[in-house]
Design a protein around this motif. Structure first.
Motif, mmCIF file in Angstrom:
data_model
loop_
_atom_site.group_PDB
_atom_site.id
_atom_site.type_symbol
_atom_site.label_atom_id
_atom_site.label_comp_id
_atom_site.label_asym_id
_atom_site.label_seq_id
_atom_site.Cartn_x
_atom_site.Cartn_y
_atom_site.Cartn_z
ATOM 1 N N ASN A 233 -37.135 -54.828 12.980
ATOM 2 C CA ASN A 233 -36.625 -55.412 14.233
ATOM 3 C C ASN A 233 -35.222 -54.917 14.568
ATOM 4 N N VAL A 234 -34.389 -54.760 13.539
ATOM 5 C CA VAL A 234 -33.028 -54.246 13.767
ATOM 6 C C VAL A 234 -33.122 -52.817 14.305
ATOM 7 N N LYS A 235 -34.006 -52.019 13.706
ATOM 8 C CA LYS A 235 -34.200 -50.645 14.204
ATOM 9 C C LYS A 235 -34.687 -50.669 15.648
ATOM 10 N N GLN A 236 -35.655 -51.534 15.928
ATOM 11 C CA GLN A 236 -36.208 -51.626 17.286
ATOM 12 C C GLN A 236 -35.151 -52.089 18.282
ATOM 13 N N PHE A 237 -34.342 -53.070 17.887
ATOM 14 C CA PHE A 237 -33.279 -53.578 18.764
ATOM 15 C C PHE A 237 -32.343 -52.439 19.157
ATOM 16 N N ASN A 238 -31.970 -51.617 18.170
ATOM 17 C CA ASN A 238 -31.041 -50.521 18.443
ATOM 18 C C ASN A 238 -31.690 -49.421 19.276
ATOM 19 N N LYS A 239 -33.001 -49.213 19.096
ATOM 20 C CA LYS A 239 -33.744 -48.283 19.961
ATOM 21 C C LYS A 239 -33.752 -48.803 21.395
ATOM 22 N N ASP A 240 -34.020 -50.097 21.535
ATOM 23 C CA ASP A 240 -34.041 -50.721 22.866
ATOM 24 C C ASP A 240 -32.679 -50.583 23.549
ATOM 25 N N LEU A 241 -31.623 -50.729 22.765
ATOM 26 C CA LEU A 241 -30.266 -50.562 23.306
ATOM 27 C C LEU A 241 -30.076 -49.135 23.805
ATOM 28 N N GLN A 242 -30.417 -48.171 22.943
ATOM 29 C CA GLN A 242 -30.228 -46.764 23.308
ATOM 30 C C GLN A 242 -31.050 -46.384 24.529
#
Length: 125
Positions: A15-24
């Motif tokens: 989820n942390v990885k996905q959150f940062n992908k969503d941000l980018q």
């Protein structure tokens, strides 16, 4: 659709990885950055994620739906088994808060004044 809480640290990391992908990818989550109070830092990923986003299984911006039907109280309880909240005055907390501020600044956002940082228990702050 009922949001299901995470049941493993691996799900949190995803989820942390996905959150940062969503941000980018500048998804809708960017508009909500100032709303998050509890931030979780994963040093292995050198990445942050907010409790209300990373505490639910298989999260992404679309599923997050601006936090509708989600509560930080539930996610705090489940995340507590792997994380510890850093005292605001600790050096580690201040360093990470500075990192978080830099991250949010990239999107023209500010960290909430009452925001707190949590780290994995094995890192201990």
């Amino acid at each position: 659709m009922e949001a299901v809480l995470v049941s493993s640290l691996e799900e949190v990391l995803e989820n942390v990885k996905q959150f940062n992908k969503d941000l980018q990818n500048e998804t809708d989550i960017v508009q909500q950055l100032t709303q998050f109070k509890h931030w979780y830092y994963i040093s292995d990923l050198q990445a942050f994620g907010p409790s209300k986003y990373i505490g639910y299984k298989d999260m992404n911006t679309v599923k997050y739906a601006r936090g509708k039907g989600k509560t930080g109280i539930d996610t705090e309880k489940v995340l507590k088994q792997w994380f510890v909240k850093l005292p605001k005055e600790s050096i580690r907390s201040q360093e990470l808060m500075s990192e978080l501020e830099k991250l949010l600044e990239q999107y023209g956002k500010k960290v909430r004044s009452n925001a707190v940082i949590h780290v994995l228990k094995r890192e201990g702050g």
